[in-house]
Design an enzyme around this catalytic site. Sequence first.
Site, short mmCIF file in Angstrom:
data_model
loop_
_atom_site.label_atom_id
_atom_site.label_comp_id
_atom_site.label_asym_id
_atom_site.label_seq_id
_atom_site.Cartn_x
_atom_site.Cartn_y
_atom_site.Cartn_z
N LYS A 31 0.26 14.25 1.83
CA LYS A 31 -0.86 14.64 1.47
C LYS A 31 -1.24 16.19 1.24
O LYS A 31 -2.21 16.54 0.58
CB LYS A 31 -1.95 14.05 2.36
N LYS A 68 -9.12 13.43 5.24
CA LYS A 68 -8.03 12.46 4.88
C LYS A 68 -7.09 12.43 5.94
O LYS A 68 -7.00 13.56 6.59
CB LYS A 68 -7.34 12.20 3.70
N ARG A 69 -6.23 11.58 6.42
CA ARG A 69 -5.08 11.48 7.49
C ARG A 69 -4.30 12.84 7.05
O ARG A 69 -4.08 13.04 6.11
CB ARG A 69 -4.37 10.32 7.18
N HIS A 99 0.88 -1.07 0.02
CA HIS A 99 -0.05 0.15 0.06
C HIS A 99 0.83 1.41 0.16
O HIS A 99 0.42 2.43 0.26
CB HIS A 99 -0.95 0.22 1.25
N LYS A 103 -15.02 7.95 -3.39
CA LYS A 103 -16.09 8.38 -2.87
C LYS A 103 -16.87 9.69 -3.06
O LYS A 103 -17.96 9.72 -3.45
CB LYS A 103 -15.82 8.37 -1.29
#
Length: 809
Positions: free
Chosen positions: A549, A543-544, A355, A655
Amino acid sequence: MTYSVEQLKQQLTEKLTLTFGKQLKEATTKDLFQVVCLVMKESIHANWQKTKQLYRETNSKQVYYFSMEFLLDRLVESNLLNMGQLANYQNALRSLGFDPERVFLEEHDAGLGNGGLGRLAACFLDSLASLQLPGNGMGIRYKYGLFQQKVVDGYQVELPDYWLKDEYMWESKRSDRTVEVRFGGTVETSFEHNKLQFHHHDYERVLAIPYDVPIVGFQNETVNTLRLWSAESTANHFHFHSSRGHDYYHYLDYKRSVEKISEFLYPDDSTYAGKVLRLKQQYFLVSAGLQSILQQFKQKALPIDQLSRHVVIQINDTHPSLVVPELMRHLLDEEGLGWEEAWAITTKTVAFTNHTTLNEALETWPIEMINMLFPRIYLIIEEINERFCQSLWHDYPELRDKIAELAIISYGHIHMAHLAIVGSFSVNGVAELHTRILKERVMKSFYTIFPERFTNKTNGITHRRWLMNCNPGLARLLTEAIGDGWIKDPDRLSDIVPFSTDPGFRDAIAEVKHANKKKLAAYIYQQSRIPVNEQSIFDVQIKRLHGYKRQLLNVFHIIHLYQRCLENPAVDITPRTFIFGAKAAPGYTFAKHVIKLINAVADKVNHHPLVKEKLKVIFLENYQVSLAERIIPAADISEQISTASKEASGTGNMKLMMNGALTIGTEDGANVEIQQLVGEENIFTFGLTSDEVFALQQHGSYRARDYYNQDRRLQQILDLFVNEHFTSDDVEFKDIFYSLLYNNDEFFVLKDFDSYVQAQSRAEATYRNQEKWLGKSIINIGRSGTFASDRTIREYAADIWNIRPPASR
């Protein structure tokens, strides 16, 4: 069992009296929630037993999905949806005088996961059951989830998430399936019957007690199992000594140390003791899960060499990699097989999902720690490593200079990803770009050795939860337009694409979106007392929180707009509401500073008289699945802005797309595949490509300070970090400032800033033309069926697991 509304009312009132001894007028919403679950479980458990019996009778091959996380969220609504009973239960509750939403909200989010890894595992279990595939989850029953996040004066504060303080209505304790897990001790060898034997002594015994959770398939009577293991102790497993005083207190210390193993999701590993606890958790899951699998296999009375014909073990990331040596231990020590035979069985049974492309996320553990905790396992890993390195030397002379780099044991550490690759028959990435990076860069030499093992399985999400359940208005509209075939075949969502030019349908989509935005705006006001404009662009990043990110890049753009408003109060900006949801790991100081920055910027923007009508910034605390279900249906813009090459796939992008949001994103992870599906004109891409990122990293040619010196906007933004504009303390955000200018901006925030601002400008211009925007939104919804987890699971089942629905039902 299907009940009418009237039958349900009778069932619920009778169960209320029998269970709580209460009349309806005395009942609380929590009472009704528990009663709803009890009535549901009668049907679920009947189908659960039928499913298990069917798998036994048909001798079905089964997959066991090992994961440290299963982010299930609340199950009551999704179970009712899958049972085809959601509307009936809602109507029955209303008839009894209760608000169904308030009743369902009595269920606490299960604290069994943190982010995308755990939610992916939950979606996969849903799809396995809905496709009637024999599949089970193996996880840990954590007493406490990651943490409850509170924001105090802009700072993240972590509180315990004791999600099990109330009875978890869905679990069934299976004490009869308890197994023993061993830690520590010593291993002695002897030569008996012409064979080397291994004897484990003086180990610590820990009981692993399973709690089974039913996983309900969609309208098909299939109910699979998620087995969660709890670490528990008994006095029988503690050595009392009559000559030693205070044995009672020693026993309490022992009991406490045992229960810690399943107490916290991701205990703090910044200390040695924390690292030991994490490693014990991983082996606890692996050992207990494997014992359970082998017990069930032996009930078939088949030779052990047929294990891989009936069982496949999928390890979700590197955390369960000890499956490989633990299975070898069983085959060697318990079954008495020779090494070659045991290795052949193991490497036909275990499959591995990677991942990450981040080196720091590729787990390694110190040799001495593995040896101390699992002495027999360490000997097996040592033997696997020795044989693998010998094969490299003899069979791949061109790789001899890379043996230390490829070895499972090197430089004092055990490399868990290497162990998983060498011990598996399949290694898959989770997006096309991610898999290419694994093959060409991160695991290039392993790909040279095992090219047949590497494959891609792009992640997916269950449309039942992320569209049907969380956005029922959109689901109804889709069914009215194209029929309900998309519910069981989400690829048929593509039938909606031609409606992108239909004015009436675009208007209907707009109405659904506005209704969702109105509900979210009300929730935001309830939580923060900040009014938001329902007509504004809802720009979402949930998100985390991590450097790669790049929530920081989002904040830079917000400050840029803020500065424009201050410089020219008449500037024509489409009102925008920026919505963040994120948790930072407790020990991740940089990420916690970013949370403080977001809240500091929000405080300025939301109250400035020249800005507050144009911009709002909202940080919603304690982000989790139930909060995501509120935010996603209301989103206009989906922020997927990670540094290219760093995000393996993402599932939040899927999503949000499925609910009609348009993506602003880099060419990273599954964003690349979204762009391929919707076309470049229906997504707003920007920034460096993964190849450009690798080139800059390889040549060391990036100079962050050059961008600061050459771009007035960046100067203004960064200077605000250290001149007390957003805080009364001029050192508050210096860590962020230094990370960008003195540590050379590891994630290329400054490099991508201008391109990001341009993408945002394109998005704003498009939003002003609502016909055009809504058409693009419809195309995104229509193309999102490709990212349904049903598709992903079908691919796993056919290409990796070789499982299929039982022949008869």
